[in-house]
Design a protein around this motif. Structure first.
Motif, PDB file in Angstrom:
ATOM      1  N   HIS A 437      27.160-104.762  59.189  1.00 49.79           N
ATOM      2  CA  HIS A 437      27.393-103.478  60.074  1.00 49.79           C
ATOM      3  C   HIS A 437      26.303-101.985  59.867  1.00 49.79           C
ATOM      4  N   PHE A 438      27.013-101.284  60.625  1.00 44.23           N
ATOM      5  CA  PHE A 438      25.898 -99.951  60.526  1.00 44.23           C
ATOM      6  C   PHE A 438      26.713 -99.048  61.142  1.00 44.23           C
ATOM      7  N   GLY A 439      26.730 -98.108  60.422  1.00 47.75           N
ATOM      8  CA  GLY A 439      27.999 -97.196  61.271  1.00 47.75           C
ATOM      9  C   GLY A 439      27.398 -96.523  62.159  1.00 47.75           C
ATOM     10  N   VAL A 440      27.873 -96.166  63.624  1.00 47.82           N
ATOM     11  CA  VAL A 440      27.270 -95.607  64.233  1.00 47.82           C
ATOM     12  C   VAL A 440      27.046 -93.844  64.316  1.00 47.82           C
ATOM     13  N   PHE A 441      27.582 -93.733  62.831  1.00 50.79           N
ATOM     14  CA  PHE A 441      27.692 -91.766  62.389  1.00 50.79           C
ATOM     15  C   PHE A 441      26.089 -92.072  61.926  1.00 50.79           C
ATOM     16  N   ASN A 442      26.103 -93.812  60.548  1.00 52.31           N
ATOM     17  CA  ASN A 442      24.995 -93.545  60.271  1.00 52.31           C
ATOM     18  C   ASN A 442      23.330 -93.772  60.470  1.00 52.31           C
ATOM     19  N   PHE A 443      23.260 -94.514  61.945  1.00 45.63           N
ATOM     20  CA  PHE A 443      22.206 -94.526  62.777  1.00 45.63           C
ATOM     21  C   PHE A 443      22.158 -92.688  63.491  1.00 45.63           C
ATOM     22  N   LEU A 444      22.933 -92.138  63.572  1.00 49.49           N
ATOM     23  CA  LEU A 444      22.777 -91.482  64.787  1.00 49.49           C
ATOM     24  C   LEU A 444      22.134 -90.133  63.142  1.00 49.49           C
ATOM     25  N   LYS A 445      22.762 -90.264  62.354  1.00 50.81           N
ATOM     26  CA  LYS A 445      22.166 -89.650  61.868  1.00 50.81           C
ATOM     27  C   LYS A 445      20.636 -89.438  60.762  1.00 50.81           C
ATOM     28  N   GLY A 446      20.595 -90.690  60.964  1.00 54.45           N
ATOM     29  CA  GLY A 446      19.350 -90.826  60.813  1.00 54.45           C
ATOM     30  C   GLY A 446      17.961 -90.925  61.166  1.00 54.45           C
ATOM     31  N   ILE A 447      18.680 -90.663  62.542  1.00 54.04           N
ATOM     32  CA  ILE A 447      17.811 -90.121  63.619  1.00 54.04           C
ATOM     33  C   ILE A 447      17.305 -88.340  63.216  1.00 54.04           C
ATOM     34  N   GLU A 448      18.631 -88.257  62.891  1.00 58.73           N
ATOM     35  CA  GLU A 448      18.569 -86.449  62.984  1.00 58.73           C
ATOM     36  C   GLU A 448      17.640 -85.951  61.713  1.00 58.73           C
ATOM     37  N   THR A 449      17.940 -87.021  60.793  1.00 59.30           N
ATOM     38  CA  THR A 449      17.181 -86.600  59.466  1.00 59.30           C
ATOM     39  C   THR A 449      16.123 -86.687  59.243  1.00 59.30           C
ATOM     40  N   ILE A 450      15.390 -87.554  59.936  1.00 59.44           N
ATOM     41  CA  ILE A 450      13.974 -88.160  59.467  1.00 59.44           C
ATOM     42  C   ILE A 450      13.214 -87.343  60.226  1.00 59.44           C
ATOM     43  N   PRO A 451      13.766 -86.377  61.137  1.00 58.67           N
ATOM     44  CA  PRO A 451      12.651 -84.784  61.806  1.00 58.67           C
ATOM     45  C   PRO A 451      11.819 -84.409  61.430  1.00 58.67           C
ATOM     46  N   LEU A 452      13.466 -83.982  59.881  1.00 65.43           N
ATOM     47  CA  LEU A 452      13.639 -82.903  59.301  1.00 65.43           C
ATOM     48  C   LEU A 452      13.007 -83.223  57.735  1.00 65.43           C
ATOM     49  N   PHE A 453      13.275 -84.425  56.995  1.00 64.68           N
ATOM     50  CA  PHE A 453      12.341 -84.863  56.303  1.00 64.68           C
ATOM     51  C   PHE A 453      10.909 -84.671  56.717  1.00 64.68           C
ATOM     52  N   TYR A 454       9.932 -85.266  57.977  1.00 63.69           N
ATOM     53  CA  TYR A 454       8.108 -84.998  58.579  1.00 63.69           C
ATOM     54  C   TYR A 454       8.556 -82.887  57.755  1.00 63.69           C
ATOM     55  N   LYS A 455       9.010 -82.514  58.557  1.00 64.42           N
ATOM     56  CA  LYS A 455       8.978 -80.857  58.560  1.00 64.42           C
ATOM     57  C   LYS A 455       8.712 -80.564  57.117  1.00 64.42           C
ATOM     58  N   TYR A 456       9.597 -80.855  56.586  1.00 67.17           N
ATOM     59  CA  TYR A 456       9.605 -80.087  55.387  1.00 67.17           C
ATOM     60  C   TYR A 456       8.478 -81.098  54.369  1.00 67.17           C
ATOM     61  N   TYR A 457       8.108 -82.043  54.751  1.00 62.85           N
ATOM     62  CA  TYR A 457       7.123 -82.875  53.631  1.00 62.85           C
ATOM     63  C   TYR A 457       5.966 -81.871  53.828  1.00 62.85           C
ATOM     64  N   ALA A 458       5.314 -82.121  55.494  1.00 65.79           N
ATOM     65  CA  ALA A 458       4.459 -81.208  55.995  1.00 65.79           C
ATOM     66  C   ALA A 458       4.167 -79.706  55.341  1.00 65.79           C
ATOM     67  N   GLN A 459       5.793 -79.447  55.029  1.00 66.28           N
ATOM     68  CA  GLN A 459       5.742 -77.475  54.561  1.00 66.28           C
ATOM     69  C   GLN A 459       5.321 -78.150  52.773  1.00 66.28           C
ATOM     70  N   LEU A 460       6.090 -78.594  53.026  1.00 64.44           N
ATOM     71  CA  LEU A 460       5.861 -78.801  51.117  1.00 64.44           C
ATOM     72  C   LEU A 460       4.134 -79.031  50.693  1.00 64.44           C
ATOM     73  N   PHE A 461       3.660 -79.342  51.218  1.00 60.88           N
ATOM     74  CA  PHE A 461       2.152 -80.858  51.081  1.00 60.88           C
ATOM     75  C   PHE A 461       1.588 -79.530  51.564  1.00 60.88           C
ATOM     76  N   LYS A 462       1.947 -78.647  52.807  1.00 60.70           N
ATOM     77  CA  LYS A 462       0.499 -77.392  53.087  1.00 60.70           C
ATOM     78  C   LYS A 462       0.966 -76.547  51.623  1.00 60.70           C
ATOM     79  N   GLU A 463       1.987 -75.779  51.289  1.00 62.86           N
ATOM     80  CA  GLU A 463       2.318 -75.104  50.093  1.00 62.86           C
ATOM     81  C   GLU A 463       1.360 -75.621  48.990  1.00 62.86           C
ATOM     82  N   ASN A 464       1.670 -76.539  48.788  1.00 60.36           N
ATOM     83  CA  ASN A 464       1.287 -77.750  47.773  1.00 60.36           C
ATOM     84  C   ASN A 464      -0.551 -77.598  47.396  1.00 60.36           C
ATOM     85  N   LYS A 465      -0.882 -77.727  48.269  1.00 54.72           N
ATOM     86  CA  LYS A 465      -2.331 -77.244  48.750  1.00 54.72           C
ATOM     87  C   LYS A 465      -2.668 -76.237  48.403  1.00 54.72           C
ATOM     88  N   ALA A 466      -1.623 -74.919  48.935  1.00 55.23           N
ATOM     89  CA  ALA A 466      -2.723 -73.726  48.737  1.00 55.23           C
ATOM     90  C   ALA A 466      -2.703 -73.266  47.313  1.00 55.23           C
TER      91      ALA A 466
END
Ligand code: BES
Ligand code: MN
Ligand code: MN
Length: 466
Positions: A437-466
């Motif tokens: 099984h897979f928690g409904v909470f976990n499934f929805l939290k995953g969907i919520e968290t993934i866009p934040l990963f991309y957001k922070y990754y893009a930010q850190l990537f840019k800062e790292n390049k600068a």
């Protein structure tokens, strides 16, 4: 701007019903009779990726099950993230131990998942987690929040050792080029304590065959005078561990990574209750290598386990027989420093050496892979940590896992990039077991968290390049 949380809340019923459609496809890669279902699952993933916003998606033929590849390009300056997952699942047997049919998903509450959990084969490993990524993409597309170039590679043979993926990756290095690989095919500590997996164990999986006399014999006429392959095999297997539960194969530990006391103390900080652990498994005591904690035994120490053993008469009632052959499937979980090819050879050599002259031994290598460790000072790791902290409201911690995703080491070799293992399952979700099984909470939290990963990754990537 619609936050991922709001979007998820508004669309959760639809997300769940779409996932159910995916879970109803019995895409068991170990079962040849499911060939068509694997194609259907691949098609489902391809269509879902296109609908969620990919500009291109394709079904790539391989010598085995197809690989779904899709992408969404943003701009040249943005980092590129490759998402990997698998649409194949483990066999459902033993089917009679399921409380619900494995391919007819239902939501039921459990003690650990008071908001309900989705019961179905593949719910957690890995269809539910793949689908989180697809819905996260839908959110980003719908709300104009795409921050990275995205590539998706979803395969259909992970549960059988990814034989075609290596073939595919080696031929498509350009196409798969990326800055980081993001994988949700692992777990986290608990729904209150998010974690990022920083280590996976390697694997060497072998089958052994012990042959005695050239035919099955009457156990009265021959018993006592001829080697019984089942007796011999079990004796040989028993000798592979000593009193302290160390593995006795010479050279087995030669290159095993030794963690410092400080590192072990750091790992021991993760919340863990031995009492709860025993209670959840209904065991009076744990069992393992002397000198290590339960957590260490199941993550940073190598193991040898019999996964199956058979031979002789297994039908109803009694049949007095000495079988000609006995078999076992043996898996060794490996850790950093151990090479699966070298370990398989050591096993083969040792197993043949300890066999008495009265039997013949054959070993067949089935599959394997190297252990993997991901550094915590990379921007990929930091992006995952920030994303989890924001969506769970508490800081995440790093966690070694005992499971294996052998292809991850190959990604590093062939694509020269690190994998971030941001999984949302729990150890208690019964992956590979009845009632996965897979928690409904976990499934929805995953969907919520993934866009934040991309957001922070893009930010850190840019800062790292600068
Ligand atoms: N997703 C699992 C691996 C996993 C699960 C890692 C939980 C960490 C935490 C994967 O699908 C799997 O089952 N891998 C196999 C190896 C494969 C070669 C069959 C395994 O670990 O047994
Ligand atoms: Mn998996
Ligand atoms: Mn699995």
């Amino acid at each position: 701007m619609t936050s991922p949380k709001l979007y998820v809340n508004k669309n959760k019923e639809r997300f769940l019903s779409e996932l159910f459609t995916f879970l109803k496809i019995p895409s068991i890669s170990a079962d040849k009779a499911c060939k068509n279902d694997l194609l259907n699952a691949a098609n489902f993933v391809k269509e879902a990726l296109l609908k969620a916003g990919c500009s291109a998606a394709e079904i790539c033929e391989t010598p085995g099950n197809p690989i779904v590849y899709a992408e969404k390009f943003l701009d040249k300056k943005a980092p590129t993230v490759l998402v990997y997952g698998h649409y194949d699942v483990q066999p459902a047997d033993p089917i009679n131990l399921w409380h619900v049919p494995p391919f007819e998903p239902v939501i039921k509450k459990t003690e650990i998942h008071p908001d309900g959990a989705i019961f179905a084969r593949g719910a957690c490993d890995d269809k539910g987690q793949v689908y989180m990524h697809i819905k996260a993409l839908e959110y980003m597309t719908a709300t104009n929040n795409v921050t990275c170039n995205l590539k998706f590679m979803i395969e259909g043979e992970e549960e059988v050792g990814s034989p075609s993926l290596e073939w595919y990756v080696k031929r498509n290095q350009q196409k798969l080029a990326n800055d980081v690989i993001l994988i949700s095919d692992t777990g986290m500590i608990s729904n209150q304590q998010p974690s990022v997996t920083t280590g996976l164990r390697g694997l060497s999986y072998l089958e052994v065959e012990v042959t005695g006399p050239n035919r099955d014999l009457h156990s009265g006429l021959y018993g006592g005078a001829v080697a019984n392959p089942i007796n011999i095999l079990t004796k040989m297997i028993a000798s592979l561990h000593d009193e302290a539960n160390h593995i006795t194969i010479p050279g087995f530990y030669d290159h095993v990574k030794i963690y410092s006391e400080a590192e072990r103390a750091e790992m021991a900080k993760a919340p863990f209750s031995l009492e709860d652990y025993k209670k959840a498994l209904n065991i009076a005591d744990v069992y393992g290598e002397a000198g290590y904690t339960t957590n260490e035994r199941s993550t940073i120490r190598p193991t040898l386990d019999v996964n199956g053993i058979w031979g002789g008469y297994m039908g109803e009632g009694a049949k007095t027989v000495i079988a000609s052959k006995a078999y076992a499937k043996i898996s060794m979980r490996l850790v950093s420093g151990q090479d699966e090819v070298a370990i398989s050879k050591l096993f083969d050599k040792h197993f043949k050496k300890i066999a008495p002259k009265s039997v013949k031994v054959k070993t067949t290598y089935l599959h394997g892979g190297l252990a993997y460790e991901t550094p915590t000072d990379s921007i990929g790791y930091q992006a995952a940590a920030k994303a989890l902290q924001e969506s769970f409201g508490v800081p995440s911690i790093p966690q070694y896992s005992g499971g294996s995703i052998p292809i991850v080491a190959l990604f590093e070799q062939e694509l020269k990039s690190k994998s971030i293992l941001m999984g949302f399952g729990l150890d208690s979700d019964a992956i590979h077991s009845p009632n996965e099984h897979f928690g409904v909470f976990n499934f929805l939290k995953g969907i919520e968290t993934i866009p934040l990963f991309y957001k922070y990754y893009a930010q850190l990537f840019k800062e790292n390049k600068a």
